[in-house]
Each structure stands twice: as structure tokens, then as C-alpha cells.
Design an enzyme around this catalytic site. Structure first.
Site, mmCIF file in Angstrom:
data_model
loop_
_atom_site.group_PDB
_atom_site.id
_atom_site.type_symbol
_atom_site.label_atom_id
_atom_site.label_comp_id
_atom_site.label_asym_id
_atom_site.label_seq_id
_atom_site.Cartn_x
_atom_site.Cartn_y
_atom_site.Cartn_z
ATOM 1 N N LYS A 198 9.414 -3.107 -13.891
ATOM 2 C CA LYS A 198 8.051 -2.623 -14.082
ATOM 3 C C LYS A 198 7.364 -2.730 -12.720
ATOM 4 O O LYS A 198 6.868 -3.784 -12.346
ATOM 5 C CB LYS A 198 7.310 -3.473 -15.134
ATOM 6 C CG LYS A 198 6.143 -2.768 -15.842
ATOM 7 C CD LYS A 198 4.927 -2.474 -15.009
ATOM 8 C CE LYS A 198 4.076 -3.627 -14.623
ATOM 9 N NZ LYS A 198 2.900 -3.145 -13.773
ATOM 10 N N GLU A 273 6.869 -15.653 -7.612
ATOM 11 C CA GLU A 273 6.520 -15.701 -6.192
ATOM 12 C C GLU A 273 5.080 -15.231 -6.122
ATOM 13 O O GLU A 273 4.780 -14.074 -6.406
ATOM 14 C CB GLU A 273 7.473 -14.800 -5.397
ATOM 15 C CG GLU A 273 7.537 -15.146 -3.917
ATOM 16 C CD GLU A 273 6.500 -14.426 -3.100
ATOM 17 O OE1 GLU A 273 5.452 -15.066 -2.801
ATOM 18 O OE2 GLU A 273 6.688 -13.251 -2.771
ATOM 19 N N CYS A 307 1.262 -12.197 0.928
ATOM 20 C CA CYS A 307 1.154 -13.490 0.234
ATOM 21 C C CYS A 307 1.351 -14.650 1.204
ATOM 22 O O CYS A 307 0.821 -15.733 0.994
ATOM 23 C CB CYS A 307 2.167 -13.568 -0.906
ATOM 24 S SG CYS A 307 3.840 -13.142 -0.396
ATOM 25 N N GLU A 407 -7.387 -17.270 -1.926
ATOM 26 C CA GLU A 407 -6.679 -16.183 -1.263
ATOM 27 C C GLU A 407 -7.577 -14.941 -1.204
ATOM 28 O O GLU A 407 -7.948 -14.389 -2.231
ATOM 29 C CB GLU A 407 -5.388 -15.874 -2.025
ATOM 30 C CG GLU A 407 -4.500 -14.876 -1.314
ATOM 31 C CD GLU A 407 -3.164 -14.682 -2.010
ATOM 32 O OE1 GLU A 407 -2.140 -14.630 -1.312
ATOM 33 O OE2 GLU A 407 -3.133 -14.587 -3.248
#
Length: 507
Positions: A198, A273, A307, A407
Site C-alpha cells: 500500500k 520505521e 526521517c 518533528e
């Protein structure tokens, strides 16, 4: 141009295979990929729009899949598993090599063009980094798979074997879309798993191109399946499906929590992750003139949407003003521009959602009392239509400020002063995340000693290069996966003990 020829040829392939149509200059994909065929979704006629990040205009449409489509894809993957797992490794390797060959010959150049639209990265970054990640992960997996001990005889005679875990649901993000797809589907299929992918609905076209390569390579039906759709509909259906043995998810920590929660209902393996708030820890003896630009370059690449971005910089008070001034010059030298323009260092952010998020954090930083050194809210001059942002440096940041803890996912650096080396280590570790950090020092041994104290899955020492044979993954709320290299293959294996009196010959 040769690309124009490639586009027309690929379009004709896509129109017969992926169900690709061009209407009113908006490219439309009609089909999803299940059991070796391009098929319409269960509920055709519903679409998700893909936006060109430079213009904020819709540039493509893809089908909005449903839980029923996931059901069909999982059933196909389940049915294909036993025969694929039983194939000799030589056959699976040949299949993956063929996918890679077709990707390189027919799909890669087209993907680089689409990534400039759907992601908004520069032409150079699309060609040199983004699309090359497919080549990198496929070739590395093909090279390293033979180093895995699939069978091991214990001293007392027991046989321990590693087997493919089964059906793997791969849910991938938009920021490095091909990197994450390749790092999951190639290792999983190579060791004998079957896959339901997906991809992100924000950057789906490059996923279609890689799926076309899988199809054209003749990978057996059901081994690879791809459903398009959003996270709450299709991602959650994959995560909670009882016949999915493992989920490999890359994305936000918030979504990772949700996927883990849903997966826990059937106690399936969930590998994540997730986000990061990585620090570049500059020791007093570091070469600031060299390393501040290098570490900032790692943050600014992909317009800060990484990331593992080094979004905090920890600087000794004795060299603080020097570091802030270098950082200001670096940020002001970053040329924000349209992806196709050669002069552009970085392109826009991916979407309006991301642009709003970054703007909000810029306002938060100012309200929290951080010193705005350069950049700040709004769009750069002459770039009012797309999702463009100004490269920004905040100084006088306290580690408890939100811009130091959360973040941001944009080209925004927070510079934090420290007094002692131990304080710097404590500041670097004072975060819920643990994906990456960096250490700068003229003494490599000293840098290594500090790196060992940092609670992160990766630490970059005096450089930002990262090689594909080493594992990539985090500590804490950055997730538990270990992708890339040999460990990235072993993620998809499960251990079986054959006790009693197994025969002495290889099974």
C-alpha cells in the site's frame, strides 16, 4: 526528446496494463494490481488526486481502493505463498534481477520525471538519489542474500532453519517513496515471502512504475500485489488482517502507533520505521567550516522531509556565534526553486498539509522565544503558487522548546548551545526519538566514543554518507525495524527448530 518517446511508449504500456488514461491533461490510473493482473478496484470510479507540489494543481488521479480490495490482495498473496517459498533461491533471484533490469531500461527515467511533480524534489535529487534507491536495494539484496545461513546444525544435532515469515503487508510513505518500497518488497520476495503493498497516496505514480516492472518481469501471480488507497481505509485493513503475517510500516510515529495497535490484535510481527529529531553534535575541536555545511546539507536535502534529518545542532558555547553565522550563510545559500530548474538546490514541500505544518512550527518557534536567524514564515519571493518554504535557522533554542522536541519535517534548523560534553550527550538523548545523530570532531576516536553514548539506531561520524549494506533503523519512538543490507533481509525470516533426530543431510 528521448524522454518524450519513453513517456509515450510507457503510456501505451500503462494504458493496457495499469489502466492509464490521459484526459484533460490529468493522467488517470484506473487499476490496482492483484494476483498478477491489473484490475479495477471493487468500487471503481472513486479517485484520489495527486498534486504537483510546484504549482498546487492536480496532475494525476489514482483509484481509491477499499478494504475489499485489501481482502482480495491478501487472499492472492496467501494462495501464492507456499509455491513461491518453495522456489529455489536461484529462481527468486532471477525474478528480482529481471524486475531490476526492466526498471532500469523502461521505468526509471519516467519515475524521475514524476517525482519532480508528485513529491516536488529537484530533477537532480530525483535522478541522483530517489530513483537510484531501487537499484541500490535490489542489487544489495541480490548480493547479500547468499550470506544468510538458512540452515544451521547445532552442536548436539538439532537443525535450526530460517523460513520466510509469510504474507507481508508493506505500507510506505511519500518522502522517499521508491526507497521504502524497494527496501521492503525486494528483500521480502527474495527470501520467499509474498507481498501486499500500500504505497502512499501522495506519491503513487512512482509506485505504479515499479509495479509495472514487477508485472512485466513475469513475477508469478499473487507474489506481489498493490492496492492504492488512504491509510485509514487500506492501511488499517492490512494491519488488522488475520492472514497478514507481518506488517512493515514506514511513516509518522502517530500512524506507527496505530498500525502496531491494530496488528497486536492478531499478535502479528509489526516492524516500524518512524520519525526522528536527530542532533548534529559539534564537539569543540570540530571543523565547523566543513561540518556545519555538510550536516545542514543532510537536513536541507529533500526539503527537510527526511526521517533522519539532522534538525538540531548542538554547539559548544565557546564557538556558538561562529556556528550560528556559518549556519545563516549556509541557509541563505540554499536556492529554493522549481524542480526542473538547474539552479534549484531544493524544491517545494510535498503538499498543502505539510506547508501548513511547517508554517505552524515557524510561528511556534518565534512565540517560544527562539531567535530567528534567517528564513521564517511565508514563501520565498517569486514562488507564491507551490508549497515553497524558506530555509530557516533558529538560534538560542532550549531543548524543551517544541521546535527542539517535535518533528517539523521541513528545512528548519534549531541551534542549541551546551557547556560540557556530557551535557551535549544528554541533550542529544533528551528526545522521544532515536533514529539518527551525528558527531563532529577532529579526533575520530573521540567522535566514536561520543557516538557510542548516543541512543539512536544510527550515528554519522564526521560525514553523512550512508552505505546500503548497513542496517537502517531507530531506537525508542523511531521504531523497531532494521532495514537495508543483510539485516533488512533477515527481517522477513522466522526461525524454526527441528528437534528430535533430524537427518544429517541438508533438508
Amino acid at each position: 526528446s528521448s524522454f518524450g518517446m519513453l513517456w509515450r511508449r510507457a503510456s501505451s504500456i500503462a494504458s493496457t496494463k495499469a489502466g492509464h488514461l490521459r484526459a484533460m491533461s490529468i493522467s488517470t490510473w484506473e487499476n490496482i494490481y492483484i494476483n498478477g493482473k491489473w484490475v479495477p478496484p471493487t468500487h471503481p470510479g472513486k479517485y484520489l488526486e495527486v498534486t504537483d507540489s510546484s504549482t498546487a494543481q492536480v496532475c494525476a488521479r489514482v483509484p481509491a481502493g477499499s478494504a475489499e480490495d485489501v481482502e482480495k490482495a491478501v487472499a492472492a498473496a496467501r494462495a501464492a505463498f507456499s509455491s513461491w517459498a518453495a522456489q529455489p533461491m536461484t529462481e527468486r533471484k532471477a525474478a528480482m534481477q529481471k524486475v531490476l533490469d526492466i526498471w532500469q531500461e523502461k521505468k526509471k527515467a519516467q519515475a524521475a520525471e514524476w517525482l519532480q511533480k508528485e513529491l516536488g524534489c529537484t530533477a537532480a535529487f530525483a535522478k541522483n538519489v530517489q530513483v537510484n534507491m531501487v537499484d541500490l536495494h535490489f542489487s544489495t539484496s541480490l548480493k547479500l542474500v547468499d550470506s544468510i545461513a538458512f540452515e544451521e546444525r547445532m552442536a548436539m544435532g538439532t537443525l535450526v532453519v530460517k523460513e520466510p515469515i509469510g504474507v507481508v503487508g508493506c505500507i510506505t510513505p511519500w518522502n522517499y517513496p521508491l526507497n521504502q518500497i524497494a527496501a521492503k518488497i525486494c528483500p521480502a520476495m527474495l527470501v520467499g515471502c509474498t507481498v501486499v503493498l500500500k504505497p502512499s497516496e501522495v506519491t503513487p505514480i512512482c509506485a505504479y512504475l515499479l509495479a509495472e516492472a514487477v508485472h512485466e518481469a513475469g513475477v508469478p501471480p499473487g507474489v506481489f500485489n498493490m492496492v492504492l488507497g488512504d491509510g485509514p481505509t487500506c492501511g488499517e485493513a492490512i494491519a488488522q488482517h488475520p492472514h497478514v503475517d507481518m506488517v512493515s510500516f514506514t511513516g509518522s510515529t502517530r500512524a506507527g502507533r496505530r498500525i502496531t495497535e491494530l496488528g497486536s490484535k492478531s499478535l502479528k510481527v509489526v516492524r516500524t520505521e518512524l520519525g526522528g529529531k536527530s542532533a548534529a553534535l559539534m564537539l569543540e575541536d570540530a571543523d565547523f567550516a566543513k561540518l556545519v555545511p555538510k550536516f545542514m546539507g543532510q537536513l536541507m536535502g529533500n526539503t527537510g522531509q527526511s526521517c533522519n534529518a539532522l534538525s538540531r545542532m548542538l554547539v559548544p558555547k565557546s564557538r556558538y556565534e561562529e556556528a550560528v553565522e556559518i549556519a545563516r550563510k549556509v541557509a541563505e545559500s540554499v536556492k529554493v526553486g522549481r524542480p526542473a530548474e538547474k539552479a534549484s538546490s531544493i524544491g517545494p514541500l510535498v503538499s498543502q498539509t505539510q506547508w501548513n505544518r511547517v508554517q505552524e512550527y515557524l510561528q511556534i518557534g518565534i512565540k517560544e522565544g527562539a531567535k530567528l536567524v534567517t528564513g521564517g514564515p511565508g514563501k520565498p519571493d517569486g514562488l507564491s503558487d507551490g508549497y515553497f518554504v524558506k530555509p530557516t535557522v533558529f538560534a538560542d533554542v532550549h531543548n524543551k522548546m517544541r521546535i527542539a522536541q517535535e518533528e517539523i519535517f521541513g528545512p528548519v534548523l534549531a541551534i542549541i548551545p551546551y557547556e560540557t560534553e556530557q551535557e551535549a550527550v544528554d541533550l542529544a538523548n533528551d528526545t522521544v526519538y532515536g533514529l539518527n545523530n551525528a558527531v563532529g570532531s577532529e579526533c575520530p576516536e573521540k567522535a566514536l566514543a561520543v557516538a557510542r553514548k548516543l541512543r539512536s539506531g544510527m550515528v554519522m561520524i564526521n560525514d553523512t554518507t550512508f552505505l546500503p549494506d548497513a542496517p537502517f533503523g531507530g531506537y525508542k519512538q523511531s521504531g523497531n525495524a532494521r532495514e537495508w543490507g543483510k539485516m533488512g533481509l533477515e527481517e522477513y525470516l522466522i526461525t524454526k527448530t527441528l528437534a528430535g533426530k533430524p537427518p544429517s543431510s541438508k533438508l
